[in-house]
Design an enzyme around this catalytic site. Structure first.
Site, PDB file in Angstrom:
ATOM      1  N   ASN A   9       0.884  -1.180   0.000  1.00 25.94           N
ATOM      2  CA  ASN A   9       0.000   0.000   0.000  1.00 25.94           C
ATOM      3  C   ASN A   9       0.913   1.218   0.000  1.00 25.94           C
ATOM      4  O   ASN A   9       1.507   1.555   1.016  1.00 25.94           O
ATOM      5  CB  ASN A   9      -0.879  -0.032   1.259  1.00 25.94           C
ATOM      6  N   GLU A 166      -5.055  -4.815  10.583  1.00 24.36           N
ATOM      7  CA  GLU A 166      -4.028  -3.788  10.800  1.00 24.36           C
ATOM      8  C   GLU A 166      -4.345  -3.014  12.085  1.00 24.36           C
ATOM      9  O   GLU A 166      -5.154  -2.091  12.063  1.00 24.36           O
ATOM     10  CB  GLU A 166      -4.023  -2.787   9.640  1.00 24.36           C
TER      11      GLU A 166
HETATM   12  P1  13P Z   1       3.368   0.421   7.595  1.00 19.94           P
HETATM   13  O1  13P Z   1       3.832  -0.884   7.007  1.00 19.94           O
HETATM   14  O2  13P Z   1       4.120   1.606   7.081  1.00 19.94           O
HETATM   15  O3  13P Z   1       3.252   0.361   9.079  1.00 19.94           O
HETATM   16  O4  13P Z   1       1.860   0.637   7.029  1.00 19.94           O
HETATM   17  C1  13P Z   1       0.941  -0.380   7.167  1.00 19.94           C
HETATM   18  C2  13P Z   1      -0.275  -0.042   6.392  1.00 19.94           C
HETATM   19  O5  13P Z   1      -1.013   0.859   6.754  1.00 19.94           O
HETATM   20  C3  13P Z   1      -0.558  -0.807   5.168  1.00 19.94           C
HETATM   21  O6  13P Z   1      -1.846  -0.563   4.730  1.00 19.94           O
END
Ligand code: 13P
Length: 257
Positions: A9, A166
């Site tokens: 992402n 997440e």
């Molecule tokens: P990070 O891997 O930068 O913590 O971001 C995670 C995220 O929000 C993926 O959608």
């Protein structure tokens, strides 16, 4: 066996030119890892260029959001029919969109249905805040997000949906959930909730990613968990070497299963 899926992402990073240069470097290095699905989710304006550059490669393209209507007076929005032919996946329910743009569970459910109706695959993100986590509310909260997101979605659609757990407090903070903690929430608040809704077989077949500060040095531990089927990655997906390493580690952990 569930094919692992590693999705980058990119959030609001990379111009169209930078995005194309990036995937031209990335794609050849991701060949040969066919045991995992590899997806990049650039900003909207970079999608056409990236999709063109990735034609004929095993790397797939996703969008980062979508509107639930087909068309209309919705300034700044992009619909599912507009994404057709360009992307295979689309992230919805990301905590940054829920938090900064007021996306609700109902909108997420409508977006999921719009994507599915147009042959696109939702990656539905769920996750609790730090205060909810500290108050011991994680399981109930995430379970409710899952139930809401899947309202009126038929069991036949499940093969085309990915869920991403997440925890908000782990996104971009360098703090990740422990692999055991993440697996427990994924199992109890996502897979078991889906089993209640759709039955055990459908729930066992669903792919569920972990996301939140996933890096090459913690990837193997996450991927070694039985209920974690891949990763939704922010920061580390913006670096070719890191993204390649993440895919390599996913295949290492899951390839033999
Ligand atoms: P990070 O891997 O930068 O913590 O971001 C995670 C995220 O929000 C993926 O959608």
């Amino acid at each position: 066996m569930r094919t692992p899926i590693i999705a980058g992402n990119w959030k609001m990073y990379k111009t169209p030119a930078e995005a194309v240069a990036f995937v031209k470097e990335l794609a050849p290095r991701l060949a040969g890892f066919d045991a995992a699905e590899r997806v990049v989710c650039p900003p909207y304006v970079a999608i056409p260029g990236v999709a063109e550059a990735l034609k004929g490669t095993p790397v797939k393209v996703g969008a980062q959001n979508v509107h639930w209507e087909k068309q209309g007076a919705f300034t700044g929005q992009v619909s599912a029919p507009m994404l057709q032919g360009l992307v295979e996946y689309c992230i919805i329910g990301h905590s940054e969109v829920r938090q900064y743009l007021g996306e609700t569970d109902e909108m997420i459910n409508n977006k999921a249905k719009a994507l599915l109706a147009h042959g696109l695959k939702p990656i539905i993100a769920v996750g609790e805040s730090l205060s909810q986590n500290e108050a011991g509310e994680t399981e109930a909260f995430v379970g409710a997000q899952v139930q809401a997101a899947f309202t009126d979605i038929p069991v036949e659609a499940l093969a085309n949906i990915v869920v991403a757990y997440e925890p908000i407090w782990a996104i971009g903070t360098g703090k990740s959930a422990s692999p055991e903690q993440a697996n427990a929430i994924i199992k109890r608040a996502i897979r078991d909730v889906l089993a209640d809704l759709y039955g055990q077989d459908a729930a066992q077949a669903m792919r569920i990613q972990y996301g939140g500060s996933v890096k090459p040095d913690n990837m193997l531990a996450f991927m070694s968990q039985p209920d974690i089927d891949g990763a939704l990655v922010g920061g580390a997906a913006l670096k070719v070497n890191d993204f390649v390493k993440l895919v390599e580690l996913a295949v290492e952990a899951k390839g033999a299963r």
